[in-house]
Design an enzyme around this catalytic site. Sequence first.
Site, mmCIF file in Angstrom:
data_model
loop_
_atom_site.group_PDB
_atom_site.id
_atom_site.type_symbol
_atom_site.label_atom_id
_atom_site.label_comp_id
_atom_site.label_asym_id
_atom_site.label_seq_id
_atom_site.Cartn_x
_atom_site.Cartn_y
_atom_site.Cartn_z
ATOM 1 N N THR A 217 0.844 -1.200 0.000
ATOM 2 C CA THR A 217 0.000 0.000 0.000
ATOM 3 C C THR A 217 0.878 1.248 0.000
ATOM 4 O O THR A 217 2.023 1.196 0.435
ATOM 5 C CB THR A 217 -0.841 -0.058 1.297
ATOM 6 O OG1 THR A 217 -1.822 -1.067 1.122
ATOM 7 C CG2 THR A 217 -1.524 1.245 1.636
ATOM 8 N N ARG B 239 -14.383 -7.336 0.259
ATOM 9 C CA ARG B 239 -13.614 -6.998 1.471
ATOM 10 C C ARG B 239 -13.042 -5.567 1.386
ATOM 11 O O ARG B 239 -12.520 -5.146 0.358
ATOM 12 C CB ARG B 239 -12.478 -8.012 1.628
ATOM 13 C CG ARG B 239 -11.571 -7.784 2.827
ATOM 14 C CD ARG B 239 -10.314 -7.034 2.468
ATOM 15 N NE ARG B 239 -9.355 -6.998 3.586
ATOM 16 C CZ ARG B 239 -8.293 -6.204 3.612
ATOM 17 N NH1 ARG B 239 -8.052 -5.388 2.625
ATOM 18 N NH2 ARG B 239 -7.474 -6.224 4.638
HETATM 19 N N1 ASP Z 1 -3.619 -2.341 4.901
HETATM 20 C C1 ASP Z 1 -3.994 -2.771 3.578
HETATM 21 C C2 ASP Z 1 -5.260 -3.566 3.668
HETATM 22 O O1 ASP Z 1 -5.409 -4.374 4.549
HETATM 23 C C3 ASP Z 1 -2.947 -3.622 2.945
HETATM 24 C C4 ASP Z 1 -1.606 -2.952 2.845
HETATM 25 O O2 ASP Z 1 -1.202 -2.222 3.740
HETATM 26 O O3 ASP Z 1 -0.919 -3.179 1.830
HETATM 27 O O4 ASP Z 1 -6.094 -3.417 2.811
#
Ligand code: ASP
Length: 334
Positions: A198, A226
């Site tokens: 992310t 989700r």
């Molecule tokens: N926090 C993000 C999620 O659970 C994933 C990530 O940090 O890459 O959607």
Amino acid sequence: MKRFALVLMVISITFLNVFAQQSTITKNKGYVIVLHGGAGDISAQNTPPEKQAALKSALTEALTAGKKVLSNGGTSLDAVVAAIKVLEDSPLFNAGKGAVLTAEGKAEMDAAIMDGKTLKAGAVAGITIVKNPITAARAVMDHSEHVMLAGKGAEQFAREQKLEIVDPAYFITPERWKSFQKMKEQDSLKRVKEKFGTVGAVALDLDGNLAAATSTGGMMMKKFGRIGDSPIIGAGTYANNDACAVSCTGHGEFFIRYVVAYDIAAQMLYKDWSVDKASDFVINHKLKDVGGEGGAICLDRKGNIATPFNTPGMYRAWLKFDGKNEEINVAFFK
Ligand code: ASP
């Protein structure tokens, strides 16, 4: 007549003094921007030098985009959007182009932005056609009476706002498609050694205002619409001038349940802790103790930066200008 001139002089000197004082109080001398490109199983062993160089160049380009806004007196909100757009356009990160794929092989993206001065916020979840999801989050904050829009409604809003729309295939890179095919054979989220990927940005502008933004494709092979922590204000993204600006990355289900971004700010507000102590406590103790993997970038109003993570690595970068000197840092591993 002489006396009148004297009184006039005193009045104008007093006025100038008050004005000068106010401008040093309300105007900061410097600005700061901090970025992350995800946390996870990231090590020197599994990141070849060419990949490290490409990541460094993308993060530097994003810092430069943010700096351009901040150095011209622009807002921290504009700076985080400018930086995130660069990272969304890069196929290297799990946001925009290069987003990870759902169990159905689609890119469904989430993004959020928050203004530390007004506590205004905007977020989108599960969108598939907006080229830069962060611009949709910003539009929700600026041009709707809501904080969060999801799915088809969010996309309809984005079209009405004349945001750039692309074919869903634009987001799917050959690399993501390959790992999707591989994971389809395994079938479980748990078996995936996560690199979360992310992107996030926090910034402090010359007016002393904080902002935070996060953009993501979520987690690989996610199912049933989700939604992760990134677009949830207080979980993955939060900003409050009285405490700090935070953008998180990691296993979203934990970040939602532990309200991580807000918890870091709350530790500062209620315990009078520093940003360093508060974020270390939440990421490296509260979360780590329950198996919640990830990290956060945090920034307070004085320009103090904290980037704790409880995974082997987190792609991170920051640029700090204190009024005289500029400091740039890009780091990946522990
Ligand atoms: N926090 C993000 C999620 O659970 C994933 C990530 O940090 O890459 O959607």
